[in-house]
Structure formats: structure tokens, C-alpha cells
Scaffold this motif. Structure first.
Motif, PDB file in Angstrom:
ATOM      1  N   GLU A  74       0.602  -1.605  -0.090  1.00 15.90           N
ATOM      2  CA  GLU A  74       0.131  -0.413  -0.212  1.00 15.90           C
ATOM      3  C   GLU A  74       1.067   0.994  -0.325  1.00 15.90           C
ATOM      4  O   GLU A  74       1.108   1.835  -0.772  1.00 15.90           O
ATOM      5  CB  GLU A  74      -1.120   0.446   1.293  1.00 15.90           C
ATOM      6  N   ASP A  84       2.665  10.016  -9.834  1.00 18.85           N
ATOM      7  CA  ASP A  84       1.689  10.089 -10.813  1.00 18.85           C
ATOM      8  C   ASP A  84       0.478  11.469 -11.146  1.00 18.85           C
ATOM      9  O   ASP A  84       0.877  12.427 -12.154  1.00 18.85           O
ATOM     10  CB  ASP A  84       0.521   9.159 -10.733  1.00 18.85           C
ATOM     11  N   LEU A 150       7.775  -3.719 -10.742  1.00 19.30           N
ATOM     12  CA  LEU A 150       7.310  -1.928 -10.451  1.00 19.30           C
ATOM     13  C   LEU A 150       8.793  -0.959 -11.690  1.00 19.30           C
ATOM     14  O   LEU A 150       8.394  -0.463 -12.382  1.00 19.30           O
ATOM     15  CB  LEU A 150       7.927  -2.040  -9.415  1.00 19.30           C
ATOM     16  N   MET A 155       5.359  -1.195 -14.064  1.00 24.43           N
ATOM     17  CA  MET A 155       4.582  -0.232 -13.632  1.00 24.43           C
ATOM     18  C   MET A 155       5.418   1.492 -14.529  1.00 24.43           C
ATOM     19  O   MET A 155       4.769   2.135 -14.916  1.00 24.43           O
ATOM     20  CB  MET A 155       4.417  -0.312 -12.639  1.00 24.43           C
ATOM     21  N   LEU A 156       6.682   1.339 -14.208  1.00 26.89           N
ATOM     22  CA  LEU A 156       7.669   1.986 -14.538  1.00 26.89           C
ATOM     23  C   LEU A 156       7.086   2.457 -16.013  1.00 26.89           C
ATOM     24  O   LEU A 156       7.163   3.766 -16.438  1.00 26.89           O
ATOM     25  CB  LEU A 156       8.923   2.174 -14.001  1.00 26.89           C
ATOM     26  N   LYS A 182       0.429  -0.114 -16.204  1.00 26.91           N
ATOM     27  CA  LYS A 182       0.503   0.320 -14.559  1.00 26.91           C
ATOM     28  C   LYS A 182      -0.456   0.799 -13.286  1.00 26.91           C
ATOM     29  O   LYS A 182      -0.734   0.563 -12.135  1.00 26.91           O
ATOM     30  CB  LYS A 182      -0.092   2.015 -15.275  1.00 26.91           C
ATOM     31  N   PHE A 219     -10.766  -3.027 -14.030  1.00 27.32           N
ATOM     32  CA  PHE A 219     -10.140  -1.968 -12.876  1.00 27.32           C
ATOM     33  C   PHE A 219     -10.428  -0.278 -13.570  1.00 27.32           C
ATOM     34  O   PHE A 219     -10.800   0.320 -13.576  1.00 27.32           O
ATOM     35  CB  PHE A 219      -9.610  -1.667 -12.134  1.00 27.32           C
ATOM     36  N   ASP A 223     -12.565   2.693 -14.393  1.00 29.25           N
ATOM     37  CA  ASP A 223     -12.014   4.184 -14.648  1.00 29.25           C
ATOM     38  C   ASP A 223     -11.735   4.700 -15.552  1.00 29.25           C
ATOM     39  O   ASP A 223     -12.617   5.931 -15.262  1.00 29.25           O
ATOM     40  CB  ASP A 223     -10.781   4.143 -13.654  1.00 29.25           C
TER      41      ASP A 223
HETATM   42  C1  GRG Z   1       6.959   2.133 -10.230  1.00 31.59           C
HETATM   43  C2  GRG Z   1       9.402   2.817  -9.886  1.00 31.59           C
HETATM   44  C3  GRG Z   1       8.045   3.252 -10.107  1.00 31.59           C
HETATM   45  C4  GRG Z   1       7.626   4.586 -10.853  1.00 31.59           C
HETATM   46  C5  GRG Z   1       6.294   5.003 -10.616  1.00 31.59           C
HETATM   47  C6  GRG Z   1       4.345   7.207 -11.179  1.00 31.59           C
HETATM   48  C7  GRG Z   1       4.331   5.812 -12.000  1.00 31.59           C
HETATM   49  C8  GRG Z   1       5.468   5.346 -11.690  1.00 31.59           C
HETATM   50  C9  GRG Z   1       3.478   5.161 -11.848  1.00 31.59           C
HETATM   51  C10 GRG Z   1       1.820   5.184 -12.206  1.00 31.59           C
HETATM   52  C11 GRG Z   1       1.334   4.344 -11.655  1.00 31.59           C
HETATM   53  C12 GRG Z   1       0.182   4.604 -11.557  1.00 31.59           C
HETATM   54  C13 GRG Z   1      -0.631   5.723 -10.489  1.00 31.59           C
HETATM   55  C14 GRG Z   1      -1.453   3.528 -11.891  1.00 31.59           C
HETATM   56  C15 GRG Z   1      -2.402   4.259 -11.442  1.00 31.59           C
HETATM   57  C16 GRG Z   1      -3.610   3.291 -10.571  1.00 31.59           C
HETATM   58  C17 GRG Z   1      -4.224   3.168  -9.779  1.00 31.59           C
HETATM   59  C18 GRG Z   1      -5.818   2.493 -10.526  1.00 31.59           C
HETATM   60  C19 GRG Z   1      -4.852   3.752  -9.530  1.00 31.59           C
HETATM   61  C20 GRG Z   1      -6.248   4.264  -8.371  1.00 31.59           C
HETATM   62  O1  GRG Z   1      -5.816   3.219  -7.397  1.00 31.59           O
HETATM   63  P1  GRG Z   1      -8.059   2.928  -6.925  1.00 31.59           P
HETATM   64  O2  GRG Z   1      -8.832   3.193  -7.183  1.00 31.59           O
HETATM   65  O3  GRG Z   1      -6.708   3.714  -5.397  1.00 31.59           O
HETATM   66  O4  GRG Z   1      -7.321   1.477  -5.898  1.00 31.59           O
HETATM   67  P2  GRG Z   1      -7.417   3.980  -3.896  1.00 31.59           P
HETATM   68  O5  GRG Z   1      -7.305   5.301  -3.711  1.00 31.59           O
HETATM   69  O6  GRG Z   1      -8.200   3.487  -3.474  1.00 31.59           O
HETATM   70  O7  GRG Z   1      -5.881   3.371  -3.631  1.00 31.59           O
END
Ligand code: GRG
Length: 286
Positions: A74, A84, A150, A155-156, A182, A219, A223
Motif C-alpha cells: 500500500e 503520478d 515495478l 509499472m515504470l 500501470k 478496474f 475508471d
Molecule cells: C514504479 C519505480 C516506479 C515508478 C512509478 C508514477 C508511476 C511510476 C506510475 C503511476 C502508476 C499509477 C498511479 C497507476 C494508476 C493505478 C490506479 C488505478 C490507481 C487508483 O487505484 P485505486 O482506485 O486508488 O485503488 P485508492 O485511492 O483507492 O488507493
């Protein structure tokens, strides 16, 4: 147990654990600890850590055995949200109904808060070795898998492609690939961490990966549909429903949820919550 009460019960456990384990705001350097607590303790659904616990319980393990790892995931998720939201990325003002971290603490502290949460998240997972009955090898495998999910191929890499979306404007396969990286990747890592800490076999780990990829896609497309209904899109970035239409996007969500459930069949009659979760995704509101 019904899904809603399960989610509520486990969310409470995770929230309490995070509340207790995160450094207090009084601890120096106070600013970063305040910022960390602002972004972590702010009403996230805790989907990913719940998936870690759900998987451990599916495999006959207890939630206590995987709680540090679940909480660590988490923290890593929260790191990715903070980065992000930055002006150099998605430039969002609100997250979880509150001002984004950089809006409150400024960009420099937001970057550092993300960095701190990534480091702390991995440390939480390492701390799982201290839980009685958990082997070092299983923790190492969980960390290795989280890091793979990651990295630049997951993800990155997905974030890099997302930033460069202008290059492949109307290609649904490009968008699907971004969603898998992502969104699905960390969901898969969460499920697989619970499995690895519970000594699952390869067949089970693969089934969970397939389930995770599909619920992650469902999911994320859901969104997009919610954003479209709420007229939230503020740039021309294409999404599944904007390219393929609302109906086809809804059909894709249904297909992914059905697929996800089929992958879980190898676990026999213990998968009720996993099925219920897959059925819940198309109807979720946040
Ligand atoms: C991994 C090294 C490394 C860097 C990160 C910024 C970045 C690179 C990636 C962004 C990934 C990202 C934010 C994806 C969106 C995922 C997503 C669906 C988020 C929302 O999830 P919820 O709805 O949110 O579960 P809550 O707020 O309930 O936790």
C-alpha cells in the motif's frame, strides 16, 4: 463471508497497522512524516493489501502472516499515486477527494515523500521475515516479484508509455498494454506476494497472475467509464471508451471479469470472495 463486510474488516486492520507503524508527525524530520501521513492515511480503498491478505487466506494462511507485506505494498502504491499526480506527470489537484500532496507540501516534498514511501514500503516487506513461521526465502521471492512488477518492463514502463501517448493515439492495444503495466502489475504483485508467502505452487501463482491482469484491466477501463460519465477528462488522452465506445468498453470489462473468474477455478470452492470481487468491479463507483 460477503465481500463488502470482508473489505471493510480488512481495510480497518490495514488502516490500523499503517497508523501504528508510520513515523509520527512529531518525529524529525517532521515535515516529511506529516506529508507521508497526509497521503497514506486518507481513505484509500486498500484494494492491493486486501488482495495480499485474501490470497494468503485462500491458501490457508492467516492475515497476520502477510500484514507487513500487504501494508508495504500500500505504501508503494501511494508513492506511485503521489508521483503520478505531479505537475510533470498527470498534474492533478485532487486525490482521494483531497488536495494532492504537491498542492499541500510543494513539489520537492512530494517527490521526496514518494521516494520515502518506496523505500519504506520495501522495508515493510523485509520486516515480514520477523513474523513467526515466515521463511526468509519466501519474503525474498515476494520482494523480487514486487520489484519486477515495478520496473521498466512493468509499472515504470507503463508510465513512460502513458506520458508518450501522443505517439500511438488511437491504438487500443497500446492502451491495453499501458493498463496492464500501470494498473494490473501491482495488483498481480499483491496477489502473488500473498501466494509466495504462503508457499503456493507455480500453477497457483500463474492463475493469480492471470486473475490479477484481468481484474486490473477491468478496474482501469471501469475508471475510464466513470471519468467519462462524470465528464472528468481534461485533456485529449485517449481511453478505452473514447476509442472503442462506451458499449464496447463495458463489454470488455465483462469479458475480463469472466476470464478472471475462470482462471481462479483451479482453487475449487474457496474462491467466493475472488468471484464476488470480479463481479463487483463493473458496478463500482470509485
Ligand atoms: C514504479 C519505480 C516506479 C515508478 C512509478 C508514477 C508511476 C511510476 C506510475 C503511476 C502508476 C499509477 C498511479 C497507476 C494508476 C493505478 C490506479 C488505478 C490507481 C487508483 O487505484 P485505486 O482506485 O486508488 O485503488 P485508492 O485511492 O483507492 O488507493
Amino acid at each position: 463471508m460477503k465481500l463488502a463486510s470482508y473489505l471493510e474488516e480488512k481495510k480497518k486492520i490495514i488502516d490500523q497497522y499503517l497508523e501504528n507503524k508510520l513515523p509520527s508527525e512529531k518525529e524529525n524530520p517532521s515535515l516529511i512524516h506529516r506529508s507521508i501521513r497526509y497521503s497514506v492515511l486518507n481513505g484509500g480503498k486498500r484494494l492491493r493489501p486486501i488482495l495480499t491478505i485474501m490470497t494468503a487466506e485462500l491458501l490457508g494462511n492467516s492475515y497476520e502472516q502477510v500484514l507487513p507485506t500487504a501494508a508495504g505494498i500500500e505504501l508503494i502504491h501511494t508513492f506511485s499515486l503521489i508521483h503520478d499526480d505531479l505537475p510533470c506527470m498527470d498534474n492533478d489537484d485532487y486525490r482521494r477527494g483531497k488536495l494532492t500532496n504537491h498542492k499541500v507540501f510543494g513539489e520537492a516534498i512530494a517527490v521526496l515523500t514518494g521516494d520515502a514511501l518506496l523505500v519504506m514500503g520495501l522495508d515493510f516487506i523485509c520486516q515480514n521475515v520477523k513474523v513467526e513461521g515466515v521463511t526468509k526465502d519466501s519474503v525474498l521471492l515476494a520482494i523480487e516479484n514486487v520489484l519486477a512488477m515495478l520496473g521498466t518492463k512493468q509499472m515504470l514502463g507503463g508510465q513512460v508509455d502513458d506520458i508518450n501517448w501522443h505517439e500511438e493515439k488511437e491504438n487500443p492495444d497500446y492502451i491495453k498494454d499501458i493498463y496492464l503495466k500501470k494498473t494490473s502489475a501491482l495488483i498481480c504483485a499483491s496477489l502473488q506476494a500473498g501466494a509466495l508467502l504462503s508457499h503456493a505452487n507455480q500453477k497457483q501463482i500463474l492463475a493469480l497472475k492471470n486473475y490479477g491482469e484481468n481484474i486490473g484491466l477491468a478496474f482501469q477501463i471501469t475508471d475510464d467509464l466513470i471519468d467519462l460519465q462524470q465528464d472528468k477528462k481534461d485533456d485529449d488522452k485517449p481511453t478505452y471508451p473514447t476509442i472503442l465506445g462506451i458499449k464496447e468498453a463495458q463489454e470488455e470489462v465483462k469479458r475480463c471479469c469472466q476470464q478472471a473468474k475462470e482462471y481462479m477455478m483451479i482453487f475449487g470452492d474457496k474462491t467466493q470472495l475472488f468471484y464476488e470481487l470480479a463481479d463487483f468491479i463493473p458496478n463500482r463507483e470509485k
